[in-house]
Design a protein around this motif. Structure first.
Motif, PDB file in Angstrom:
ATOM      1  N   GLU A 134     -74.469 -80.689 -26.923  1.00 42.59           N
ATOM      2  CA  GLU A 134     -74.401 -81.318 -26.099  1.00 42.59           C
ATOM      3  C   GLU A 134     -73.752 -82.724 -27.154  1.00 42.59           C
ATOM      4  OE1 GLU A 134     -76.158 -83.932 -23.631  1.00 42.59           O
ATOM      5  OE2 GLU A 134     -75.952 -81.916 -22.877  1.00 42.59           O
ATOM      6  N   LEU A 135     -73.420 -82.349 -28.165  1.00 42.91           N
ATOM      7  CA  LEU A 135     -72.663 -82.496 -29.364  1.00 42.91           C
ATOM      8  C   LEU A 135     -70.920 -82.346 -29.220  1.00 42.91           C
ATOM      9  CD1 LEU A 135     -74.223 -81.464 -32.582  1.00 42.91           C
ATOM     10  CD2 LEU A 135     -74.051 -84.077 -31.927  1.00 42.91           C
ATOM     11  N   GLU A 136     -70.996 -81.853 -28.152  1.00 43.83           N
ATOM     12  CA  GLU A 136     -69.573 -81.835 -27.555  1.00 43.83           C
ATOM     13  C   GLU A 136     -68.735 -82.584 -27.414  1.00 43.83           C
ATOM     14  OE1 GLU A 136     -65.915 -79.692 -27.427  1.00 43.83           O
ATOM     15  OE2 GLU A 136     -67.731 -79.067 -29.283  1.00 43.83           O
ATOM     16  N   ASN A 137     -69.971 -83.890 -26.451  1.00 44.51           N
ATOM     17  CA  ASN A 137     -69.222 -85.267 -26.077  1.00 44.51           C
ATOM     18  C   ASN A 137     -68.617 -85.812 -27.122  1.00 44.51           C
ATOM     19  OD1 ASN A 137     -69.752 -84.108 -23.286  1.00 44.51           O
ATOM     20  ND2 ASN A 137     -71.996 -84.775 -23.623  1.00 44.51           N
ATOM     21  N   ILE A 138     -69.785 -85.826 -28.332  1.00 41.15           N
ATOM     22  CA  ILE A 138     -68.971 -86.725 -29.455  1.00 41.15           C
ATOM     23  C   ILE A 138     -67.821 -85.734 -29.849  1.00 41.15           C
ATOM     24  CG2 ILE A 138     -69.051 -87.443 -31.877  1.00 41.15           C
ATOM     25  CD1 ILE A 138     -72.562 -87.923 -30.358  1.00 41.15           C
ATOM     26  N   ASP A 160     -62.499 -81.218 -35.678  1.00 45.39           N
ATOM     27  CA  ASP A 160     -62.887 -80.130 -36.047  1.00 45.39           C
ATOM     28  C   ASP A 160     -63.905 -78.945 -37.248  1.00 45.39           C
ATOM     29  OD1 ASP A 160     -62.861 -79.733 -32.986  1.00 45.39           O
ATOM     30  OD2 ASP A 160     -60.744 -78.981 -33.865  1.00 45.39           O
ATOM     31  N   SER A 161     -63.087 -80.023 -38.497  1.00 47.25           N
ATOM     32  CA  SER A 161     -63.942 -79.401 -39.420  1.00 47.25           C
ATOM     33  C   SER A 161     -65.039 -79.690 -39.722  1.00 47.25           C
ATOM     34  CB  SER A 161     -62.708 -80.260 -40.719  1.00 47.25           C
ATOM     35  OG  SER A 161     -63.635 -81.568 -40.669  1.00 47.25           O
ATOM     36  N   SER A 162     -65.535 -80.391 -39.145  1.00 45.29           N
ATOM     37  CA  SER A 162     -66.981 -80.409 -39.487  1.00 45.29           C
ATOM     38  C   SER A 162     -68.181 -79.616 -38.431  1.00 45.29           C
ATOM     39  CB  SER A 162     -67.798 -81.991 -39.369  1.00 45.29           C
ATOM     40  OG  SER A 162     -67.090 -82.822 -40.525  1.00 45.29           O
ATOM     41  N   MET A 163     -67.058 -78.596 -37.730  1.00 47.96           N
ATOM     42  CA  MET A 163     -68.248 -78.040 -36.052  1.00 47.96           C
ATOM     43  C   MET A 163     -69.399 -77.105 -37.026  1.00 47.96           C
ATOM     44  SD  MET A 163     -68.231 -79.973 -33.757  1.00 47.96           S
ATOM     45  CE  MET A 163     -68.825 -79.047 -32.934  1.00 47.96           C
ATOM     46  N   ASP A 197     -62.167 -86.702 -29.936  1.00 48.50           N
ATOM     47  CA  ASP A 197     -61.579 -87.310 -30.575  1.00 48.50           C
ATOM     48  C   ASP A 197     -61.384 -88.399 -31.327  1.00 48.50           C
ATOM     49  OD1 ASP A 197     -59.618 -85.587 -32.798  1.00 48.50           O
ATOM     50  OD2 ASP A 197     -58.043 -86.519 -31.039  1.00 48.50           O
ATOM     51  N   ASP A 198     -62.548 -89.276 -31.856  1.00 52.37           N
ATOM     52  CA  ASP A 198     -61.988 -90.252 -32.494  1.00 52.37           C
ATOM     53  C   ASP A 198     -63.190 -90.358 -34.146  1.00 52.37           C
ATOM     54  OD1 ASP A 198     -65.145 -90.024 -32.440  1.00 52.37           O
ATOM     55  OD2 ASP A 198     -65.660 -91.681 -31.246  1.00 52.37           O
TER      56      ASP A 198
END
Length: 102
Positions: A29-33, A43-46, A37-38
């Motif tokens: 679900e977080l993948e949508n956020i 990526d560094s936080s995933m 890419d805003d």
């Protein structure tokens, strides 16, 4: 799912499996956020976000399902769960299936 993932999953406790399932769903679900890419979820936080979500879900599931024999540990469990319950904002809607209508 690869055999390695499947075998690791099958070696987990039921509570760990539930935490993994919840965490992957939250992650998806977080993948949508993340995909927008805003800069809100780079990526560094995933990796850190995925670990925090998975471990937090596991902790709550364990605390909610495992009564402690040791009175001090049981008291901590109750305080922990009460704190979480009191922390839920009054404006949160009740959880529902995404396909359910209001």
């Amino acid at each position: 799912m690869s055999n390695e993932s499947e075998n690791n999953f099958n070696n987990l406790t039921t509570t760990q499996q539930l935490a993994q399932l919840c965490a992957i769903h939250v992650r998806n679900e977080l993948e949508n956020i993340h995909a927008e890419d805003d800069g809100r979820l780079p990526d560094s936080s995933m990796k850190e976000v995925n670990t925090l979500v998975r471990d937090a879900i596991y902790e709550v599931l364990r605390m909610a399902t495992e009564v402690r024999e040791d009175p001090e540990k049981e008291e901590y469990r109750q305080v922990f769960l009460n704190f979480l319950q009191m922390s839920i904002p009054h404006y949160w809607e009740a959880p529902k299936m995404p396909t359910e209508k209001d």
